[in-house]
Design an enzyme around this catalytic site. Structure first.
Site, short mmCIF file in Angstrom:
data_model
loop_
_atom_site.label_atom_id
_atom_site.label_comp_id
_atom_site.label_asym_id
_atom_site.label_seq_id
_atom_site.Cartn_x
_atom_site.Cartn_y
_atom_site.Cartn_z
N ALA A 80 0.81 -1.22 0.00
CA ALA A 80 0.00 0.00 0.00
C ALA A 80 0.85 1.27 0.00
O ALA A 80 0.43 2.29 -0.54
CB ALA A 80 -0.96 -0.01 1.19
N THR A 81 2.04 1.23 0.60
CA THR A 81 2.89 2.43 0.59
C THR A 81 3.27 2.79 -0.85
O THR A 81 3.16 3.94 -1.26
CB THR A 81 4.16 2.23 1.45
OG1 THR A 81 3.77 2.16 2.82
CG2 THR A 81 5.15 3.37 1.28
N ASN A 160 -6.12 3.62 10.20
CA ASN A 160 -5.30 2.55 10.79
C ASN A 160 -5.12 2.69 12.30
O ASN A 160 -4.89 1.72 13.00
CB ASN A 160 -3.93 2.50 10.11
CG ASN A 160 -3.24 3.85 10.08
OD1 ASN A 160 -3.77 4.81 9.52
ND2 ASN A 160 -2.08 3.95 10.68
N GLN A 188 -6.85 -0.77 5.07
CA GLN A 188 -7.44 -1.27 6.33
C GLN A 188 -8.90 -1.70 6.16
O GLN A 188 -9.50 -2.24 7.09
CB GLN A 188 -7.35 -0.21 7.43
CG GLN A 188 -5.94 0.15 7.85
CD GLN A 188 -5.29 -0.88 8.75
OE1 GLN A 188 -5.93 -1.80 9.25
NE2 GLN A 188 -4.00 -0.75 8.96
N SER A 208 -3.31 -3.62 0.29
CA SER A 208 -2.16 -4.30 0.90
C SER A 208 -2.50 -5.76 1.15
O SER A 208 -3.60 -6.07 1.60
CB SER A 208 -1.82 -3.61 2.23
OG SER A 208 -0.96 -4.40 3.00
N GLY A 209 -1.55 -6.66 0.90
CA GLY A 209 -1.78 -8.08 1.12
C GLY A 209 -1.74 -8.49 2.58
O GLY A 209 -2.55 -9.28 3.05
N HIS A 210 -0.80 -7.92 3.35
CA HIS A 210 -0.57 -8.44 4.70
C HIS A 210 -1.58 -7.92 5.73
O HIS A 210 -1.53 -8.30 6.88
CB HIS A 210 0.87 -8.19 5.16
CG HIS A 210 1.19 -6.78 5.54
ND1 HIS A 210 1.35 -6.39 6.85
CD2 HIS A 210 1.38 -5.68 4.80
CE1 HIS A 210 1.63 -5.09 6.88
NE2 HIS A 210 1.66 -4.65 5.66
N THR A 248 9.48 -7.71 -12.80
CA THR A 248 8.94 -9.07 -12.85
C THR A 248 7.98 -9.28 -11.68
O THR A 248 8.29 -8.95 -10.54
CB THR A 248 10.08 -10.11 -12.76
OG1 THR A 248 10.97 -9.88 -13.86
CG2 THR A 248 9.56 -11.53 -12.81
N CYS A 334 4.03 2.23 11.98
CA CYS A 334 5.03 2.96 11.20
C CYS A 334 5.59 4.14 11.97
O CYS A 334 6.62 4.68 11.63
CB CYS A 334 4.40 3.45 9.90
SG CYS A 334 3.55 2.12 9.04
#
Length: 410
Positions: A80-81, A160, A188, A208-210, A248, A334
Site C-alpha cells: 500500500a505504501t 489505521n 485497512q 495491501s496483502g498483509h 517481474t 510505522c
C-alpha cells in the site's frame, strides 16, 4: 517456545492493524509457486511461463471481484505504501500542467502525508482537511476546499489508528460532480467492509496483502479505466502492468494476495459477525470494571476490529510494558517508534495527557473469546495498580484540571 496457559498461548496477538498472520489456506496456495511452478509470468514461449501467467491473472480477477472492479484495472505493486505513492505522485506528475492542487486529510497514513509533503516541495498546493472530534471529515469543508485547480482528493476508508470509516460514497459523489479524481487508501478496509469502486465513484484505490491474512511485500493499485485515469509511472523498466509498474511479478506473493481476497470475499460476513461480537464483549467488560476509559473515534462509524482506548491517569508506554502478554500498539506501527503522542488523536482535539494513554487493540479472524477475556482481566488488574502509583490519577481524583498544569521541560 511461547508459554501455555489453559490452552492459551502467550503473548496474545492483538495488533491486527499492523499486520495479520497468514491464513493457512493462503500459505497452501502459495507453496507450489515457490517450488515446482516457478516460471516467470512474462515468459511467453513455454508452459512454465503460461502456468505462472494464468495464476497471476486468476489472482488479479479475485482482487478485482472484492471491490467490484474490472480485472484490467488492478496493477500489482509491493504494497500500500507504493500504491499510495504511485497514485498521488503519478496523478500529480501526469496532470500538473493543467492543475496544481490536491486535497487530503490530517489523519491519513504517514505515507500519504509524506507523498503530499514531497509534492509541496515541487510546487503542488496541498490542503489538509481537519477531522471532527469523532475522527470523521466534514463534507461541507471538503466541498468548499475544492477549486478549479483541484486534481485529486485522497481520503482513506478505515483509519489505521482509530478505525473510523469515512463516508466514501458521499466523498466520491462530491468528487464526481466537481470533476476531481478520488483516491482512497483502502488497505485497512479491503476485504473487511464492503467497498464498491463504482458505487463509491473511486478512481484509484490502494491495497495491501498483509492486512488481509496474505503475505507481506505485495499490494495493488486499482486504476479506473472508464472514465480513464492516467498516472505517470514511478518505476521504469520492461513495461509490465500496462506500463504503470515495471518489474517481474512475484507470482507466489500475487497468488497469496488473490487467495486472501477470495477468502475475504466468501467469509466477510462471518468475519464481521465474529469481530463485532468480540469488540462488544471487550468494550462492555472494560467499561463495567474500569472508570474513565474512552473509545477514540466514532463508535458506530467504525471498523470494529480496531479498538483504540485511552485510559485516563495511566501513561500509554508503561501500560504496554505492564500488559506485555498482549501484543498491542500505542499508535501506527510505522510511527510508534517515536514516543510523540499520535498525530491522529491530536488532530481530533484529544488533549496530550489522554493521547499519551491511548492503546490500540486489534481483533481479527483468529482472535478467540478466551483471548479477549484474558486481555480484559489483565488490563483491569494492571490499570488498578498503575493508577495507584500515578500522581496524575491522584490529581484527577482531587479534581485538578491537568490541562492547566505547566509542565517543566528538562
Amino acid at each position: 517456545m511461547n508459554p501455555q496457559l489453559n490452552n492459551l498461548t502467550l503473548p496474545i496477538y492483538m495488533d491486527y492493524q499492523a499486520t495479520t498472520p497468514i491464513d493457512p489456506r493462503v500459505m497452501e496456495a502459495m507453496l507450489p509457486y515457490f517450488t515446482t511452478k516457478f516460471g516467470n509470468p512474462h515468459s511467453r514461449s513455454h508452459s512454465f511461463g503460461w502456468e505462472a501467467e494464468n495464476a497471476v491473472e486468476e489472482a488479479r480477477s479475485m482482487v478485482a471481484k472484492l471491490i467490484g472492479a474490472d480485472t484490467k484495472e488492478i496493477i500489482f505493486t509491493s504494497g500500500a505504501t507504493e500504491s499510495n505513492n504511485l497514485a498521488i505522485k503519478g496523478i500529480a506528475k501526469f496532470y500538473s500542467n493543467k492543475k496544481n492542487h490536491i486535497i487530503t486529510v490530517v489523519s491519513e497514513h504517514k505515507c500519504v502525508l509524506d507523498a503530499c509533503r514531497h509534492l509541496e516541495q515541487e510546487g503542488i498546493k496541498i490542503t489538509y482537511l481537519p477531522i471532527k472530534p469523532n475522527g470523521i471529515i466534514d463534507l461541507e469543508t471538503l466541498k468548499n476546499a475544492i477549486t478549479d485547480q483541484t486534481m485529486l482528493v485522497s481520503v482513506m476508508v478505515v483509519n489505521n489508528e482509530i478505525g473510523v470509516v469515512q463516508p466514501l460514497k458521499e466523498i466520491g459523489q462530491i468528487c464526481r460532480e466537481k470533476g476531481v479524481f478520488f483516491h482512497s487508501d483502502i488497505a485497512q478496509g479491503f476485504g473487511k467492509i464492503p467497498i464498491d469502486v463504482n458505487a463509491f465513484n473511486i478512481d484509484l484505490a490502494s491495497i495491501s496483502g498483509h492486512k488481509i491474512y496474505g503475505p507481506k511485500g505485495i499490494g495493488a493499485l486499482y486504476v479506473r479505466k472508464k472514465p480513464r485515469v492516467r498516472v505517470t509511472p514511478l518505476i521504469n523498466g520492461g513495461g509490465q502492468e500496462r506500463g504503470i509498474r515495471s518489474g517481474t511479478l512475484p507470482t507466489p506473493l500475487i497468488v497469496g494476495l488473490g487467495m486472501a481476497a477470495e477468502i475475504a470475499y466468501s467469509e466477510m460476513e462471518k468475519d464481521t459477525k465474529h469481530i463485532n461480537y468480540l469488540f462488544d464483549r471487550f468494550l462492555n467488560n472494560i467499561h463495567k470494571r474500569i472508570s474513565k476509559v474512552y473509545l477514540n473515534g466514532d463508535k458506530n462509524q467504525r471498523y470494529k476490529g480496531n479498538l483504540n482506548l485511552s485510559f485516563a491517569g495511566v501513561e500509554g508506554e508503561s501500560m504496554i510494558l505492564a500488559i506485555k502478554d498482549l501484543a498491542v500498539s500505542s499508535g501506527s506501527a510505522c510511527t510508534s517508534a517515536s514516543l510523540e503522542p499520535s498525530y491522529v488523536l491530536r488532530s481530533m482535539g484529544i488533549g496530550e495527557e489522554l493521547a499519551h494513554t491511548a492503546i490500540r487493540f486489534g481483533i481479527g479472524r483468529f482472535t478467540t473469546e478466551q483471548e479477549v477475556d484474558y486481555a480484559v482481566n489483565l488490563i483491569c488488574s494492571k490499570i488498578d495498580k498503575l493508577r495507584e502509583l500515578s500522581p496524575l490519577w491522584e490529581m484527577m481524583q482531587e479534581g485538578i484540571d491537568l490541562k492547566k498544569i505547566k509542565w517543566a521541560v528538562h
